[in-house]
Scaffold this active site. Structure first.
Site, PDB file in Angstrom:
ATOM      1  N   SER A 197       0.695  -1.315  -0.037  1.00 23.30           N
ATOM      2  CA  SER A 197      -0.086   0.055   0.029  1.00 23.30           C
ATOM      3  C   SER A 197       0.726   1.454   0.212  1.00 23.30           C
ATOM      4  CB  SER A 197      -1.086   0.055   1.184  1.00 23.30           C
ATOM      5  OG  SER A 197      -0.198  -0.153   2.641  1.00 23.30           O
TER       6      SER A 197
ATOM      7  N   HIS B 118      -5.466  -2.986  -3.238  1.00 19.78           N
ATOM      8  CA  HIS B 118      -5.035  -2.081  -4.079  1.00 19.78           C
ATOM      9  C   HIS B 118      -4.789  -2.393  -5.767  1.00 19.78           C
ATOM     10  CE1 HIS B 118      -4.091   1.254  -1.288  1.00 19.78           C
ATOM     11  NE2 HIS B 118      -3.452   0.221  -0.514  1.00 19.78           N
TER      12      HIS B 118
ATOM     13  N   LYS C 108     -11.740   1.393  -2.532  1.00 21.06           N
ATOM     14  CA  LYS C 108     -10.437   1.995  -3.126  1.00 21.06           C
ATOM     15  C   LYS C 108     -10.873   1.958  -4.720  1.00 21.06           C
ATOM     16  CE  LYS C 108      -7.597   1.593   0.501  1.00 21.06           C
ATOM     17  NZ  LYS C 108      -6.966   0.462   1.639  1.00 21.06           N
TER      18      LYS C 108
HETATM   19  C1  LIG Z   1      -6.873   0.445   2.812  1.00 20.79           C
HETATM   20  C2  LIG Z   1      -6.437  -0.992   3.073  1.00 20.79           C
HETATM   21  C3  LIG Z   1      -6.887  -1.712   4.126  1.00 20.79           C
HETATM   22  C4  LIG Z   1      -8.234  -1.400   4.838  1.00 20.79           C
HETATM   23  O1  LIG Z   1      -9.362  -1.360   3.965  1.00 20.79           O
HETATM   24  P1  LIG Z   1     -10.374  -0.572   4.504  1.00 20.79           P
HETATM   25  O2  LIG Z   1     -11.508  -0.803   3.939  1.00 20.79           O
HETATM   26  O3  LIG Z   1     -10.119   1.065   4.114  1.00 20.79           O
HETATM   27  O4  LIG Z   1     -10.694  -0.675   5.881  1.00 20.79           O
HETATM   28  C5  LIG Z   1      -6.512  -3.002   4.337  1.00 20.79           C
HETATM   29  N1  LIG Z   1      -5.331  -3.611   3.372  1.00 20.79           N
HETATM   30  C6  LIG Z   1      -4.734  -2.712   2.712  1.00 20.79           C
HETATM   31  C7  LIG Z   1      -3.564  -3.191   1.906  1.00 20.79           C
HETATM   32  C8  LIG Z   1      -5.105  -1.541   2.501  1.00 20.79           C
HETATM   33  O5  LIG Z   1      -4.577  -0.699   1.829  1.00 20.79           O
END
Ligand SMILES: *Cc1c(COP(=O)(O)O)cnc(C)c1O
Length: 390
Positions: A180, A208, A240
């Protein structure tokens, strides 16, 4: 001992002095390239809305139509009375899209990771974490009560060494799919091989990659051709590239049924609002249909990387929409980010503990709805701000 207000103020002041203080900025527009932040119009390069779905008119319409049909709140957890047709339809669509038997929806990705790991792993077991895994995976490992081992980033030899030495009968490997804060990808086939060799669970967090990678956009596992048997537990988020909110786990019928019995962050929480599920399904449909979004994103990534090379901007090695500009020092990262913002470009500084010490960076993220002109402006402004620091 409990801190009093004065002591808290002192602690906060120290954080500021170390350039580690965190604070929010106030956004008054939807997520899109041109936004108003703290009253200033800027071009944003820090959202995870990689495909431009967060403000897509058809997704908004699906959301508001669904709110009219289902109301706002889900009212209860999935097992009580909160599991609506909207949830079931989204689960079905996600299972088809990812090529898995079944799907379980969670309200956030953070909760999905906590819920899956704690359901399958506990005291006396072992968890293996890539050093650069997302905080939610790290926390999931800690909460499970298992012994936690961290291996060198994307280093299969380091992982194999730890697996070979470990005597626990129940093991789990956890990895980000696309890292991330770095943008590079996990070695999926290597993880699959080791998890099979050592009979370990393997949970891949594709927060991602989902929507963005693979020909259809089904994510890193489509991109690498990994089947349900190869990676039995796939986690991805809907907040995302999908542009909405929530997350899911995809896997075999047996795995998903097992999670329904044991996953506390699924059992003991209110179901996501049904309208969120409907909006996510609409977004999913558009993502599959509108290939141009993935193609445009790839061309902007190429443009950015080439432009950075020409301007001597030091990037971390990444082929994804996450393109970190390496800075190192916390203060320099914060100052460069502030400087960029004054020039109307929003890129957030990422500092420890989110990333290892001395690796502060500007995390540039690109979206299919950026224009080439906006990306060129980012490059020119970045080059100018970095030059002024030298
Ligand atoms: C953003 C993210 C999460 C968390 O997801 P949310 O739905 O925002 O709680 C988990 N793992 C990774 C790798 C992330 O980038």
């Amino acid at each position: 001992m409990r801190k009093n207000d004065l002591e808290i103020q002192e602690w906060l002041k120290q954080r500021k002095a170390q350039s580690l203080y965190r604070s929010t900025r106030l956004v008054s527009t939807p997520q899109q390239p041109v936004m108003v932040v703290d009253g200033q119009e800027i071009v944003s390069f820090c959202s995870n809305d990689y495909l431009g779905m967060a403000n897509h008119p058809e997704v908004i319409k699906a959301f508001s139509d669904a709110a009219s049909r289902y109301g706002v709140g889900a009212g209860a957890s999935h097992l009580v009375s909160g599991h609506s047709q909207a949830h079931a339809e989204l689960e079905q669509a996600l299972a088809e899209f990812t090529g898995r038997d079944a799907v379980l929806l969670f309200s956030t990705g953070y909760m999905a990771n906590l819920g899956v790991v704690s359901a399958l792993i506990g005291r006396g077991d072992s968890v293996f974490q890539d050093r650069l895994n997302h905080a939610s995976l790290i926390d999931a490992g800690l909460l499970s009560g298992a012994k936690v081992m961290r291996y060198k980033h994307n280093d299969l030899q380091s992982l194999a060494g730890r697996l070979a030495k470990d005597t626990a009968s129940n093991k789990m490997i956890l990895s980000d799919g696309v890292f991330s804060m770095d943008g590079d990808m996990a070695d999926v086939s290597g993880l699959v091989r080791l998890s099979q060799e050592y009979k370990a669970w393997c949970l891949l967090d594709d927060a991602h990659g989902f929507g963005v990678l693979g020909k259809k956009g089904a994510g890193l596992l489509e991109h690498t051709g990994a089947s349900q048997q190869d990676v039995p537990l796939l986690m991805a988020t809907l907040g995302k590239a999908v542009g909405v909110a929530g997350a899911f786990i995809a896997g075999s019928f047996e795995h998903i049924e097992l999670l329904k019995q044991l996953s506390r962050t699924w059992i003991y929480t209110t179901a996501m609002p049904p309208a969120i599920a409907v909006a996510s399904r609409k977004s999913l449909l558009l993502i599959q249909r509108e290939d141009w979004r993935r193609e445009k994103l790839v061309s902007l990534i190429t443009l950015f990387k080439q432009g950075a090379r020409e301007r001597n901007i030091q990037l971390l090695p990444s082929d994804t929409a996450i393109q970190p500009v390496f800075i190192g020092d916390n203060q320099a990262a914060v100052e460069t980010s502030d400087h960029l913002l004054k020039q109307g470009i929003w890129v957030t500084a990422i500092r420890p503990p989110t990333v290892p010490p001395n690796t502060a960076r500007l995390r540039v993220t690109l979206s299919a709805i950026h224009t080439e002109m906006q990306v060129n402006r980012l490059l020119d402004t970045l080059a100018e701000c970095l030059k002024q620091r030298d």
